[in-house]
Design a protein around this motif. Structure first.
Motif, PDB file in Angstrom:
ATOM      1  N   GLN A 131       0.852  -1.178   0.000  1.00 48.96           N
ATOM      2  CA  GLN A 131       0.000   0.000   0.000  1.00 48.96           C
ATOM      3  C   GLN A 131       0.889   1.229   0.000  1.00 48.96           C
ATOM      4  O   GLN A 131       1.792   1.352   0.845  1.00 48.96           O
ATOM      5  N   VAL A 132       0.654   2.132  -0.961  1.00 45.55           N
ATOM      6  CA  VAL A 132       1.508   3.315  -1.089  1.00 45.55           C
ATOM      7  C   VAL A 132       0.669   4.591  -1.089  1.00 45.55           C
ATOM      8  O   VAL A 132      -0.512   4.582  -1.446  1.00 45.55           O
ATOM      9  N   VAL A 133       1.320   5.666  -0.704  1.00 49.79           N
ATOM     10  CA  VAL A 133       0.674   6.981  -0.644  1.00 49.79           C
ATOM     11  C   VAL A 133       0.826   7.679  -1.992  1.00 49.79           C
ATOM     12  O   VAL A 133       1.932   7.737  -2.555  1.00 49.79           O
ATOM     13  N   ILE A 134      -0.275   8.216  -2.492  1.00 51.60           N
ATOM     14  CA  ILE A 134      -0.301   8.979  -3.751  1.00 51.60           C
ATOM     15  C   ILE A 134      -0.484  10.461  -3.433  1.00 51.60           C
ATOM     16  O   ILE A 134      -1.394  10.838  -2.683  1.00 51.60           O
ATOM     17  N   VAL A 135       0.379  11.282  -4.012  1.00 51.58           N
ATOM     18  CA  VAL A 135       0.254  12.736  -3.877  1.00 51.58           C
ATOM     19  C   VAL A 135       0.553  13.375  -5.236  1.00 51.58           C
ATOM     20  O   VAL A 135       1.030  12.700  -6.154  1.00 51.58           O
ATOM     21  N   LYS A 136       0.311  14.659  -5.345  1.00 45.16           N
ATOM     22  CA  LYS A 136       0.699  15.372  -6.557  1.00 45.16           C
ATOM     23  C   LYS A 136       2.223  15.408  -6.643  1.00 45.16           C
ATOM     24  O   LYS A 136       2.913  15.589  -5.628  1.00 45.16           O
ATOM     25  N   ALA A 137       2.738  15.220  -7.850  1.00 44.83           N
ATOM     26  CA  ALA A 137       4.184  15.096  -8.055  1.00 44.83           C
ATOM     27  C   ALA A 137       4.953  16.306  -7.541  1.00 44.83           C
ATOM     28  O   ALA A 137       6.056  16.167  -6.998  1.00 44.83           O
ATOM     29  N   ASP A 138       4.373  17.507  -7.691  1.00 49.21           N
ATOM     30  CA  ASP A 138       5.090  18.710  -7.255  1.00 49.21           C
ATOM     31  C   ASP A 138       5.076  18.895  -5.746  1.00 49.21           C
ATOM     32  O   ASP A 138       5.703  19.823  -5.217  1.00 49.21           O
ATOM     33  N   GLN A 139       4.369  18.001  -5.033  1.00 45.78           N
ATOM     34  CA  GLN A 139       4.331  18.049  -3.568  1.00 45.78           C
ATOM     35  C   GLN A 139       5.063  16.864  -2.930  1.00 45.78           C
ATOM     36  O   GLN A 139       5.160  16.769  -1.704  1.00 45.78           O
ATOM     37  N   ALA A 140       5.580  15.970  -3.756  1.00 41.33           N
ATOM     38  CA  ALA A 140       6.097  14.693  -3.257  1.00 41.33           C
ATOM     39  C   ALA A 140       7.224  14.833  -2.237  1.00 41.33           C
ATOM     40  O   ALA A 140       7.299  14.064  -1.266  1.00 41.33           O
ATOM     41  N   GLU A 141       8.116  15.805  -2.421  1.00 41.15           N
ATOM     42  CA  GLU A 141       9.257  15.945  -1.514  1.00 41.15           C
ATOM     43  C   GLU A 141       8.827  16.218  -0.078  1.00 41.15           C
ATOM     44  O   GLU A 141       9.552  15.882   0.858  1.00 41.15           O
ATOM     45  N   LYS A 142       7.665  16.790   0.096  1.00 41.45           N
ATOM     46  CA  LYS A 142       7.180  17.123   1.435  1.00 41.45           C
ATOM     47  C   LYS A 142       6.645  15.907   2.178  1.00 41.45           C
ATOM     48  O   LYS A 142       6.503  15.936   3.404  1.00 41.45           O
ATOM     49  N   TYR A 143       6.341  14.830   1.450  1.00 42.47           N
ATOM     50  CA  TYR A 143       5.653  13.697   2.072  1.00 42.47           C
ATOM     51  C   TYR A 143       6.408  12.393   1.824  1.00 42.47           C
ATOM     52  O   TYR A 143       6.002  11.555   1.032  1.00 42.47           O
ATOM     53  N   GLU A 197      -9.770  11.893  -7.164  1.00 39.94           N
ATOM     54  CA  GLU A 197      -9.936  12.881  -6.093  1.00 39.94           C
ATOM     55  C   GLU A 197      -8.638  13.657  -5.860  1.00 39.94           C
ATOM     56  O   GLU A 197      -8.646  14.873  -5.669  1.00 39.94           O
ATOM     57  N   VAL A 198      -7.512  12.951  -5.876  1.00 40.91           N
ATOM     58  CA  VAL A 198      -6.224  13.627  -5.665  1.00 40.91           C
ATOM     59  C   VAL A 198      -5.879  14.500  -6.869  1.00 40.91           C
ATOM     60  O   VAL A 198      -5.459  15.651  -6.712  1.00 40.91           O
ATOM     61  N   SER A 199      -6.077  13.983  -8.050  1.00 34.12           N
ATOM     62  CA  SER A 199      -5.754  14.735  -9.258  1.00 34.12           C
ATOM     63  C   SER A 199      -6.567  16.025  -9.362  1.00 34.12           C
ATOM     64  O   SER A 199      -6.053  17.067  -9.788  1.00 34.12           O
ATOM     65  N   SER A 200      -7.830  15.933  -8.958  1.00 33.64           N
ATOM     66  CA  SER A 200      -8.711  17.110  -9.068  1.00 33.64           C
ATOM     67  C   SER A 200      -8.575  18.061  -7.884  1.00 33.64           C
ATOM     68  O   SER A 200      -9.123  19.164  -7.912  1.00 33.64           O
ATOM     69  N   GLY A 201      -7.873  17.640  -6.841  1.00 36.59           N
ATOM     70  CA  GLY A 201      -7.646  18.510  -5.692  1.00 36.59           C
ATOM     71  C   GLY A 201      -8.683  18.407  -4.603  1.00 36.59           C
ATOM     72  O   GLY A 201      -8.627  19.149  -3.620  1.00 36.59           O
ATOM     73  N   THR A 202      -9.654  17.486  -4.735  1.00 34.62           N
ATOM     74  CA  THR A 202     -10.665  17.322  -3.681  1.00 34.62           C
ATOM     75  C   THR A 202     -10.154  16.464  -2.526  1.00 34.62           C
ATOM     76  O   THR A 202     -10.817  16.342  -1.496  1.00 34.62           O
ATOM     77  N   ALA A 203      -8.977  15.848  -2.708  1.00 31.98           N
ATOM     78  CA  ALA A 203      -8.280  15.152  -1.620  1.00 31.98           C
ATOM     79  C   ALA A 203      -6.797  15.481  -1.754  1.00 31.98           C
ATOM     80  O   ALA A 203      -6.297  15.723  -2.855  1.00 31.98           O
ATOM     81  N   ASP A 204      -6.112  15.499  -0.612  1.00 30.48           N
ATOM     82  CA  ASP A 204      -4.677  15.795  -0.636  1.00 30.48           C
ATOM     83  C   ASP A 204      -3.859  14.590  -1.094  1.00 30.48           C
ATOM     84  O   ASP A 204      -2.781  14.742  -1.681  1.00 30.48           O
ATOM     85  N   ALA A 205      -4.358  13.410  -0.764  1.00 27.37           N
ATOM     86  CA  ALA A 205      -3.589  12.195  -1.017  1.00 27.37           C
ATOM     87  C   ALA A 205      -4.527  11.001  -1.072  1.00 27.37           C
ATOM     88  O   ALA A 205      -5.704  11.094  -0.707  1.00 27.37           O
ATOM     89  N   ALA A 206      -3.991   9.881  -1.524  1.00 24.43           N
ATOM     90  CA  ALA A 206      -4.747   8.628  -1.537  1.00 24.43           C
ATOM     91  C   ALA A 206      -3.812   7.507  -1.103  1.00 24.43           C
ATOM     92  O   ALA A 206      -2.585   7.658  -1.116  1.00 24.43           O
TER      93      ALA A 206
END
Length: 265
Positions: A128-140, A182-191
């Protein structure tokens, strides 16, 4: 005398009904799930939209590693395959109610799953892995950094279990595809989704080039689930062993770029 004859007849009838009932119960308990599927001529496979395991191609056909292997398994049984979208959280009820015959959809072999279903041997390693926007990845990049995020997770999934285990804030959604959206559209921070889906669905050249995966929360294995006590599980294990030995499983896994995670049968 008439009363005695009536009593004897009643006792005889009662014993006959009891024996009949016992016989019917025995037949029900010993009924073969394999025979049931072959008699009706179809293997109904419960799935969700989950690339690279089960998803639709441009022509609307269900493809993916699981879909392809399910089709081959049905063929080996002499029946037609039918794919049916299900609510993942209701998969056990769907099985027990016989609206589907098998759950074959990159299913994590959790203790709850193994207790509720008759499961095949593991056939894929996963995480199980965490999905975030690529430009935010370094923070998480650590589990501690995830506490501030609002997650989207598939209802009843291994991802939701990990969100609970790490006390993360989340909203359950229909499936992992929705969680990505949801993550891609910005309605969630991560998945939190399966590693194999993350590899196939995020990054350059995929549907979600703006997303990437970071923290791995849990290692796990996939299995296929049947009704508790079903003889189809043993039949599938035999099928897996045969198709691993002749190279079919690796060939199908290579087709979807996931052969490195295949488990030896």
């Amino acid at each position: 005398m008439k009363k005695m004859i009536s009593l004897a007849l009643a006792l005889t009838l009662g014993l006959s009904l009891t024996a009949c009932g016992s016989k019917n119960a025995e037949n029900t308990e010993s009924a073969s799930d394999l025979a049931y599927v072959q008699d009706k001529g179809t293997l109904v496979v419960g799935i969700t939209e989950f690339e690279p395991m089960d998803y639709q191609d441009a022509d609307g056909n269900w493809v993916g590693f699981d879909a392809d292997m399910a089709s081959l398994f049905a063929e080996s049984l002499g029946v037609e395959v039918q794919f049916q979208l299900i609510d993942w959280d209701s998969k056990v009820m769907e099985l027990d109610g016989k609206t589907i015959d098998v759950v074959w959809n990159g299913m994590t072999l959790t203790e709850d799953v193994k207790e509720a279903m008759e499961c095949s041997n593991p056939y894929f390693n996963n995480a199980q892995v965490v999905i975030v926007k690529a430009d935010q990845a370094e923070k998480y990049q650590t589990t501690d950094s995830l506490k501030e995020l609002n997650f989207s997770v598939e209802n009843g999934s291994a991802g939701m279990e990990q969100a609970d285990a790490y006390s993360l804030s989340y909203t359950p959604v229909l499936d992992q595809a929705t969680a990505l959206l949801e993550v891609s559209s910005g309605t969630a921070d991560a998945a939190i989704i399966d590693y194999l889906m993350a590899v196939a669905s995020t990054g350059e050249g995929t549907s979600y080039e703006n997303l990437t995966y970071t923290v791995s929360l849990a290692d796990e294995q996939y299995g296929v689930g049947f009704r508790k006590g079903s003889d189809l599980a043993a039949k599938l294990n035999e099928f897996f062993a045969e198709k691993y030995a002749d190279g079919t499983m690796k060939q199908v896994a290579d087709k979807y770029g996931i052969a490195e995670k295949l488990v030896e049968q």
